[in-house]
Design an enzyme around this catalytic site. Sequence first.
Site, PDB file in Angstrom:
ATOM      1  CG  HIS A  82     -68.662  -0.463  14.506  1.00  0.00           C
ATOM      2  ND1 HIS A  82     -68.696   0.597  15.215  1.00  0.00           N
ATOM      3  CD2 HIS A  82     -67.719  -1.228  14.642  1.00  0.00           C
ATOM      4  CE1 HIS A  82     -67.278   0.817  15.677  1.00  0.00           C
ATOM      5  NE2 HIS A  82     -66.743  -0.378  15.378  1.00  0.00           N
ATOM      6  NE  ARG A 129     -64.160   3.855  16.808  1.00  0.00           N
ATOM      7  CZ  ARG A 129     -63.738   2.790  16.584  1.00  0.00           C
ATOM      8  NH1 ARG A 129     -64.109   2.036  15.573  1.00  0.00           N
ATOM      9  NH2 ARG A 129     -63.143   1.994  17.549  1.00  0.00           N
TER      10      ARG A 129
HETATM   11  P1  NDP Z   1     -52.998   1.662  14.953  1.00  0.00           P
HETATM   12  O1  NDP Z   1     -52.749   2.546  16.151  1.00  0.00           O
HETATM   13  O2  NDP Z   1     -51.954   0.488  15.031  1.00  0.00           O
HETATM   14  O3  NDP Z   1     -52.580   2.597  13.519  1.00  0.00           O
HETATM   15  C1  NDP Z   1     -52.868   3.880  13.071  1.00  0.00           C
HETATM   16  C2  NDP Z   1     -52.685   4.392  12.154  1.00  0.00           C
HETATM   17  O4  NDP Z   1     -53.115   5.742  11.820  1.00  0.00           O
HETATM   18  C3  NDP Z   1     -50.796   4.608  12.367  1.00  0.00           C
HETATM   19  O5  NDP Z   1     -50.369   4.303  10.930  1.00  0.00           O
HETATM   20  C4  NDP Z   1     -50.695   6.222  12.420  1.00  0.00           C
HETATM   21  O6  NDP Z   1     -49.674   6.808  11.887  1.00  0.00           O
HETATM   22  C5  NDP Z   1     -51.761   6.643  11.624  1.00  0.00           C
HETATM   23  N1  NDP Z   1     -52.522   7.955  12.181  1.00  0.00           N
HETATM   24  C6  NDP Z   1     -52.793   8.293  13.281  1.00  0.00           C
HETATM   25  N2  NDP Z   1     -53.267   9.696  13.480  1.00  0.00           N
HETATM   26  C7  NDP Z   1     -52.833  10.148  12.342  1.00  0.00           C
HETATM   27  C8  NDP Z   1     -52.948  11.610  11.623  1.00  0.00           C
HETATM   28  N3  NDP Z   1     -53.207  12.533  12.200  1.00  0.00           N
HETATM   29  N4  NDP Z   1     -52.508  11.516  10.381  1.00  0.00           N
HETATM   30  C9  NDP Z   1     -52.093  10.525   9.773  1.00  0.00           C
HETATM   31  N5  NDP Z   1     -52.155   9.371   9.908  1.00  0.00           N
HETATM   32  C10 NDP Z   1     -52.340   9.342  11.318  1.00  0.00           C
HETATM   33  O7  NDP Z   1     -54.360   1.320  14.866  1.00  0.00           O
HETATM   34  P2  NDP Z   1     -55.237   0.112  14.249  1.00  0.00           P
HETATM   35  O8  NDP Z   1     -54.486  -0.031  12.902  1.00  0.00           O
HETATM   36  O9  NDP Z   1     -55.022  -0.867  15.162  1.00  0.00           O
HETATM   37  O10 NDP Z   1     -56.671   0.574  14.120  1.00  0.00           O
HETATM   38  C11 NDP Z   1     -57.155   1.602  13.299  1.00  0.00           C
HETATM   39  C12 NDP Z   1     -58.505   2.101  13.558  1.00  0.00           C
HETATM   40  O11 NDP Z   1     -59.484   1.054  13.127  1.00  0.00           O
HETATM   41  C13 NDP Z   1     -58.889   2.160  14.974  1.00  0.00           C
HETATM   42  O12 NDP Z   1     -58.540   3.210  15.835  1.00  0.00           O
HETATM   43  C14 NDP Z   1     -60.341   1.593  14.828  1.00  0.00           C
HETATM   44  O13 NDP Z   1     -60.853   2.936  15.264  1.00  0.00           O
HETATM   45  C15 NDP Z   1     -60.586   1.318  13.606  1.00  0.00           C
HETATM   46  N6  NDP Z   1     -61.450  -0.045  13.854  1.00  0.00           N
HETATM   47  C16 NDP Z   1     -62.636  -0.300  13.418  1.00  0.00           C
HETATM   48  C17 NDP Z   1     -63.070  -1.582  13.307  1.00  0.00           C
HETATM   49  C18 NDP Z   1     -64.505  -1.927  12.513  1.00  0.00           C
HETATM   50  O14 NDP Z   1     -64.802  -3.003  12.942  1.00  0.00           O
HETATM   51  N7  NDP Z   1     -64.999  -1.115  11.898  1.00  0.00           N
HETATM   52  C19 NDP Z   1     -62.321  -2.555  14.231  1.00  0.00           C
HETATM   53  C20 NDP Z   1     -60.967  -2.271  14.781  1.00  0.00           C
HETATM   54  C21 NDP Z   1     -60.352  -1.295  14.366  1.00  0.00           C
HETATM   55  P3  NDP Z   1     -48.127   6.315  12.777  1.00  0.00           P
HETATM   56  O15 NDP Z   1     -47.869   4.939  12.327  1.00  0.00           O
HETATM   57  O16 NDP Z   1     -47.385   7.512  11.900  1.00  0.00           O
HETATM   58  O17 NDP Z   1     -48.497   6.534  14.164  1.00  0.00           O
HETATM   59  C1  OXD Z   2     -62.414  -1.636  17.548  1.00  0.00           C
HETATM   60  C2  OXD Z   2     -63.756  -1.935  16.667  1.00  0.00           C
HETATM   61  O1  OXD Z   2     -61.932  -0.445  17.451  1.00  0.00           O
HETATM   62  O2  OXD Z   2     -64.124  -2.853  17.087  1.00  0.00           O
HETATM   63  O3  OXD Z   2     -61.893  -2.489  17.723  1.00  0.00           O
HETATM   64  O4  OXD Z   2     -64.373  -0.815  16.172  1.00  0.00           O
END
Ligand code: NDP
Ligand code: OXD
Length: 311
Positions: free
Chosen positions: A274, A226
């Site tokens: 994006h 993001r």
């Molecule tokens: P998940 O919820 O599966 O994974 C999130 C990870 O971030 C976990 O490992 C979590 O740790 C870690 N995390 C969360 N908060 C913290 C923190 N404060 N400190 C350290 N680590 C933290 O999410 P996804 O992998 O499915 O997606 C990740 C992000 O990717 C989405 O939230 C979205 O913003 C972005 N995204 C962007 C897209 C694009 O096209 N640009 C498309 C899809 C997603 P823990 O495992 O310990 O909980």
């Molecule tokens: C998502 C994205 O969060 O598209 O899936 O950014």
Amino acid sequence: MKLMFVSEEDRAEDWRDELGKYFPEMTFLVWPDDNKVDLDGIDYCLAWKPQRGVLARLSGLKYVQSLGAGVDGLLVDPELPTHIPISRMVDRSLVRGMTEYILYNVIHYHRKMGDYTAQQAAGNWKVVRQVDPRARRIGIMGLGELGRDAAEKMLSLEFDIASWSRSPKNMTGVTSYYGDDGFTIFLTRTDILICLLPLTNATRGIINAENIAKLPEGAVIINCARGGHVVDDDLLAALDSNHIAGACLDVFNEEPLPASHPYWTHPKVRMTPHTASLTNAQSAAAYVAENIRRVERGEHPLNIVDLEAGY
Ligand code: NDP
Ligand code: OXD
């Protein structure tokens, strides 16, 4: 069974077609076109950045399905119904799309393809030194659904991979750092930083001057999570001082990125709108259908958002 689709960026017709294969009896309504209908009877909502207050109007709602993996666009709604489950999008095709994006850009930086583009433009034949992938330290912030797959594919190319997450991870071949204590050491050993964190109160602005300074000189940053993770002025200053050699940005604090923003023309910035990975109905409808079936049976949908943690 009634479902309301609330998203200006996704193709409602695709979802209508795909979900219709699982639930031919389903009434599929699209906000705002169909908002004159009886909102009380809506059971389910598929949403991406819904207008604030819309979901609160659906008094019979049983669960909300996010169309994206990130739910920050839902959680900003002060009237968001919190008594029903919200499920994040988890989908094979979304994961693969992100891995493609990351591999493409990691290899771009690892093999210094930008140098060759510049050299070609200048008519310059010059071989750039190649680095063994085992000596290229990749750091993935967020080892969740997306981070794990990208890590696995990069491991197959023998990169040196570390992750940073909230809780410790046990993934063979990936050095796990976690929490505040692990963050500095994670940053200091990272040549290519990839951000795959959710946007939460704890992660907003995490790519700031203080943390960027901990990366080794010449590191690059790939942000496909993001825009709110990055403090833009701090990143621009680090690019201009040459501490950071390049940034690949898919997401921005303001989207679409304003025409006057310096990223558009910055020689060290690679940009995409994006689009690192997009949810597509053809692949993800099976997951949504499974969640609807679960809720119909009185069970919880998969991957419920922890409202306190914000992801
Ligand atoms: P998940 O919820 O599966 O994974 C999130 C990870 O971030 C976990 O490992 C979590 O740790 C870690 N995390 C969360 N908060 C913290 C923190 N404060 N400190 C350290 N680590 C933290 O999410 P996804 O992998 O499915 O997606 C990740 C992000 O990717 C989405 O939230 C979205 O913003 C972005 N995204 C962007 C897209 C694009 O096209 N640009 C498309 C899809 C997603 P823990 O495992 O310990 O909980
Ligand atoms: C998502 C994205 O969060 O598209 O899936 O950014």
